[in-house]
Every structure is written in C-alpha cells, then in structure tokens.
Design an enzyme around this catalytic site. Structure first.
Site, mmCIF file in Angstrom:
data_model
loop_
_atom_site.group_PDB
_atom_site.id
_atom_site.type_symbol
_atom_site.label_atom_id
_atom_site.label_comp_id
_atom_site.label_asym_id
_atom_site.label_seq_id
_atom_site.Cartn_x
_atom_site.Cartn_y
_atom_site.Cartn_z
ATOM 1 N N ASP A 36 0.845 -1.119 -0.004
ATOM 2 C CA ASP A 36 0.047 0.150 0.005
ATOM 3 C C ASP A 36 0.895 1.159 -0.078
ATOM 4 O O ASP A 36 1.760 1.383 0.894
ATOM 5 C CB ASP A 36 -0.859 0.180 1.427
ATOM 6 N N ASP A 39 -13.330 -3.718 -1.468
ATOM 7 C CA ASP A 39 -13.017 -3.508 0.006
ATOM 8 C C ASP A 39 -14.515 -3.600 0.828
ATOM 9 O O ASP A 39 -15.059 -2.385 1.239
ATOM 10 C CB ASP A 39 -12.694 -1.906 0.042
#
Ligand code: 1PR
Length: 590
Positions: free
Chosen positions: A287, A445
């Site tokens: 990330d 998500d």
C-alpha cells in the site's frame, strides 16, 4: 560479433511489452525494433511477444505485410521466439474475436475399433474463427469453465515435456507463469473428448475444420487445465511458448538466455514429468501513499487506518516501494501489487512518483506487477478530460502487467445492476477490451454488517462462523469506496458477479474487518465469492502466520492469497509460507 548483442523485437504496438524489454536489457542485449517487413527478414534473432487480441493482431500483421514476412521467416527456420499470443498466431485459426468465417467443426475420427470396423463421428460445434499465420496445424480455443477451470488461466504451472527443446533445458520441475484465456490444443486423442463408455478409443481427430491438427511434430510441452493444452512448440530454430518467460522469475530468464545466447553452453538439468496443477500464488502487497513530507512510502493500515496512534499521528512508514518490491521478488513472491491508496482523491497521472516507482520496480522484478488506485475518468484542473483507459494505459506503459480498480468498479456495478445494460463505456469494459480481461483486477473493500436473519437485507447474506457482537448469526458484506470511507448499497457478492459479467479477469478480495489484524482471512467471505464466480479470486486481509495461508487454500476456492503486514514487519518470510504450503500438500512455486 555485434549482431550477437542485438535481438530484433516485433512490437506492433498493441500493449505492454515493457516487461520483455526490461528482461532483454537485464540480460545485456540491445533491442532492434521492427519497423518494416524487411526488418523481420533481416533479423538474426526475432522475438514476437504477441499482445492484445488474436483478430486485431492478425489485421495489423496482414495490413502491414508483417504477417507475410513472419511466415517467410519462420518457414526458412530462422531463430524465432513467440510468446503468448506470439505462439497462438502461428496456428491455423482462432476463435478469439473471429469475425469472418463460421465453421462447423467436422471432426472425423478414425483409427480406433468400433464393432470391428472403423467409425466416424461427426462432432458439430459452431465456431466463428479468424485465420492465423497457418504455420502449425490446429485451432486456438477459449478455455471452457464448464471443464472445472477458472478463466483466464492465471498463474504458475509446471510443464509436461513431450519432446526435447534446447530453450527449455533449465526448467526442470519449476513453474512458469501463464496468463491467457485462449489456448492451442494438441492433436487430441479421441478418448479425451468423447465419453464412449465401454469403447476403448485411441484414435486421433483428423479434421478441425477439415484439416489435420496433427501438430505432434511441433509440440514440446503441454499442461493440463481443464484438458491438455500446448505450452510450447519448437522445430528447428522456431520456438514459441504460451507462458511468459519475462514474468517467470529466474527460470524464465534462463529460457530467454538460452534463446538469446545459443552458442554458450549451460549446465543441463533433468526435466521433470510429474503432473502439476495450477500452483496457488502468494502475493506481496504494497500500500503506497505520500507521507506528510510528500515522499512515497509503503504504509500499512489497521482496518484501513494508516496513521500511527501515537505522537504526531503520522502515516506509518514501512519502507521504500521500489526496494521492497525487489526484496519480495527475490524472496519468492509470485506477484507484487502496488495500491496507490490515496488514488481516489489524487489524480494518478499527476502522481508522477508512482509511475516512476513502477518503472523502476519493473526493471528488476520479473514476476507480474499489479497497480491500482485512482483508475477512473477524470477531468483535471485545466479542464482536460482523461478516460480511465488513458490512466490505465499510462500504468501499463510504466510497467504494470495488470491494473486494479476499486471505487470505480463499485459505481459501475451499481449502475449495471440497475439498468442491466452493458454500455461498453465503463472502465472495466474499456480496459479489458483493449488489454484483455486478464489485465483487469477488481479490488473489493467490503465491511461485514451483522444481521439476525438473512432476510433483513436484499443483498446476499451468509451464516457467519463467529457470531457478531450481539450474537447475530448472519452477515452481509457491504462494498465501500474511497479507501473504506463510504459504504455503498451493494454487496461484495453482487459486485463480484456483476464485474465478472462486465469483463473483469480477477478479483482481489480484501476485508476491512480483518485488515492488519493478523487473525486470519475471512473464510466465510472468501468462500462466498470464490464459489460465486469463475474468474480467479485473490484472498486478502488478515494473514498473521503461515497456517492462515493453508487454511484459506484448503477451505475455499481462492487461487491466490495476498498479505502485507506480516511481510513488511518481517514476521514470516515468503519462503516459509511456501514451505509450509508444500508440507500441507498444496502446490506452490518454489
Ligand atoms: O478506489 O480504485 O482508487 O483504489 C484504491 C485501492 O487502494 C483499493 O484497491 C483499496 O483496496 C486500496 N486502499 C485504499 N485505502 C486503503 C487503506 O488501507 N487505507 N488499502 C487501501 C487496501 C488492503 C490490502 C492490504 C490487505 C492485506 N489495503 O491492500 O494489503 O488487507 O493486509 P494485511 O496482510 O496486513 O492484513 P481506487
């Protein structure tokens, strides 16, 4: 001589061949670009990395005269290496975006005994096909999910060698990387396609369509994926492989080396012949975002919160993206993913450091790279409009092999479920049309929402293994956008099915509740989604130890498992995850 240090590359501009260029340069060679058909005929050594769709590629080759030159070059047995579509184009026909002819396959079979005589079987199957270069007999067909395989075929397989090929000398039992939805078939034994019950069928199919597919003399290796398919061909100096040597780590580089430096002698390894299934992949995820000083750093959240809970509340910094990607490649990661986690609010083409990260990472990482974050239509401050396809193209040009779409896929799926109309204009549809389904990953998500009864929502709910805080026995998985900040009226199940219909090639399935917790993957969620679609599903969020990987592979149909925190904090090396999986009888690439 100088010509020994140059390889000619046929890139007709249909997609990303940056990875291959990087691999060739890494091996110390210069690249000469094909500009005209004569450049093909004059090449000492030619690599043809087919990209894009079969029909489109043939149109370009035919229009430019390159097709004719390729035919002549290969017929003269000049040194040739085709990769992926570069293998398929050597065959007679393909079903992929065929727009001309309709063939009824008449497959006549003979050479087996039926009631003491020879018999014919007419196997009627309609196929709209498009002509290939016609060097090798046979047809290129789509994998059929009804044979129990997920399509696209993405990942690492070991090969079954059927004939010697110099360039494959170093492979042994090691896995190589595939990514494709179409495949060429070997001359099929009749037993493989017809179930005749008591009859022993040992013949060969003699005509697809009305032409012999007897390509045995060409086939050097095969693989089984819902049936046997051709993984490499070779005759004389003409070679082609269905997998991607430039993305197959060290073993892939050795294949390129053997093709590029045929005069050097290398030590030989014994090629294995053991049966191989598609290996389960272990993916390292980075990330990435700018920290408060504006530097791109690898960060990692707890349930998506990436700020330290102490002191200045700064963005957690776990290292430099390019260095970590290289590290994970050397440690044996099967893929590396970059997620630009603030891409939803920053325009990624304004985010040049991210493109630079990709460029630099792809110079030294020879496994697939995925990049996500901010892929959507966008109008910048000057009023200039960028389509999601342009954004994705820039990522591909910078070295991505796949892109992943988060928020924009949620809006697209919501709209599609409302209207039931495929407009062709969504990011998923546009990017998969140009770069192929296999290049489009949808990152979901979801957040768990507990329920007392599945009938409390219109979305698909499941009975959960661990009841909720108030004893709730059910949950649905709500999709979110903008890095988990906003819940949307659509479930992960509904989204997954919609994006598959729209042309997505893979699903990256996160779970906000589990992210960074180290308590294991959300098995309920991963089971739900991996059983709902026939494209590969990557399980993500929650890995805390090697056992969590074997758990997700033994209890769900996930094709890959992704982790971030345990790798960044060096708690569990990738290699020990792989060794654990191997000990548990789960096939992985070592
Ligand atoms: O919406 O198209 O711009 O894409 C944004 C992308 O960034 C999405 O793929 C979304 O998943 C990701 N993202 C956005 N915000 C965050 C965040 O953490 N604040 N990260 C974020 C997603 C989840 C995984 C993580 C696994 C494994 N992070 O990538 O790596 O959960 O972690 P673990 O092994 O440590 O548990 P768009």
């Amino acid at each position: 001589s100088s010509s020994d240090s140059v390889v000619t590359l046929l890139d007709y501009g249909a997609g990303n061949v940056r990875s291959l260029r990087n691999a060739i340069r890494y091996l110390g060679l210069e690249i000469k670009e094909v500009q005209t058909p004569e450049d093909i005929l004059n090449a000492d050594r030619l690599i043809f990395p087919g990209v894009g769709a079969f029909g489109t590629a043939m149109d370009v080759l035919n229009k430019t005269g390159m097709g004719e030159a390729l035919r002549e070059y290969t017929e003269k047995d000049r040194p040739f290496l085709g990769i992926c579509l570069g293998l398929q184009l050597l065959f007679d026909y393909s079903e992929e975006n065929g727009h001309g002819k309709v063939f009824v396959y008449e497959i006549s079979c003979s050479g087996f005994s039926l009631n003491n005589g020879s018999a014919f079987l007419v196997y009627n199957s309609q196929c709209v096909s498009v002509d290939g270069l016609g060097l090798i007999p046979g047809v290129v067909r789509r994998f059929d999910p009804s044979n129990g395989c997920r399509v696209p075929h993405i990942g690492w397989n070991a090969l079954k060698f059927v004939k010697h090929a110099d360039i494959l000398e170093d492979i042994g039992n090691q896995h190589v990387y595939f990514v494709h939805s179409y495949h060429a078939t070997p001359a099929i034994s009749l037993a493989a396609i017809c179930n005749f019950g008591c009859i022993e069928a040992r013949g060969f199919i003699h005509s697809i369509p009305l032409q012999s597919p007897e390509n045995d003399e060409w086939v050097t290796s095969t693989c089984n994926y819902g049936g046997d398919f051709i993984t490499s061909i070779g005759r004389g100096n003409v070679n082609a492989v269905q997998f991607h040597p430039e993305k197959s780590g060290d073993v892939g580089l050795s294949i390129l080396r053997r093709f590029l430096f045929p005069k050097l002698s290398f030590s030989k390894k014994v090629n294995g012949r053991k049966a191989s299934k598609l290996a389960k992949r272990v993916i390292a995820c980075l990330d990435v975002r700018a920290n408060d000083n504006g530097d791109l750093v690898v960060t990692k959240g707890d349930q998506y919160d990436v700020r330290e809970q102490t002191g200045e509340n700064e963005v957690r910094n776990l290292g430099k993206p390019v260095e970590l990607a290289g590290q994970y490649y050397r440690d044996g990661a099967d893929e590396v993913s970059f997620l630009n986690i603030t891409g939803f609010r920053d325009f990624p083409l304004g985010d040049l450091p991210m493109l630079e990260v990709l460029r630099r990472a792809s110079e030294n990482v020879f496994v697939p790279l995925t990049v996500g974050g901010g892929i959507r239509d966008f109008t910048d401050a000057n009023g200039r409009y960028y389509s999601s396809l342009e954004v994705a193209s820039e990522y591909f040009r910078s070295g991505a092999d796949k892109i992943s779409i988060g928020s924009d896929a949620v809006y697209t799926a919501e709209e599609y479920l409302k209207t039931k109309v495929k407009t062709g204009k969504s990011s998923i549809e546009q990017i998969s049309r140009v770069y192929g389904n296999q290049a489009v990953v949808i990152s979901i998500d979801p957040r768990r929402i507990y329920l007392n009864s599945p009938s409390d929502v219109v979305f698909k709910a499941v009975r959960v293994t661990n009841p909720g805080p108030n004893g709730e026995e059910y949950a649905w998985y709500q999709c979110t956008v903008n890095g988990g900040r906003e819940g949307r009226p659509i479930g992960a199940y509904e989204l997954a099915k919609a994006v598959e219909e729209l042309g997505a090639g893979e699903i990256l399935l996160n779970c906000i509740d589990c992210d960074g917790q180290g308590k294991g993957f959300d098995i309920d969620l991963i089971k739900l989604i991996s059983d709902a679609v026939s494209i590969p599903v990557i399980a993500s969020s929650g890995a805390g130890c090697a056992e969590h990987f074997s758990e997700v592979f033994s209890r769900t149909n996930a094709s890959a498992a992704l982790a971030a925190g345990i790798f960044h904090r060096k708690e569990v090396p990738i290699q020990s995850v792989k060794e654990h999986l191997l000990n548990e009888g789960i096939e992985v690439r070592i």
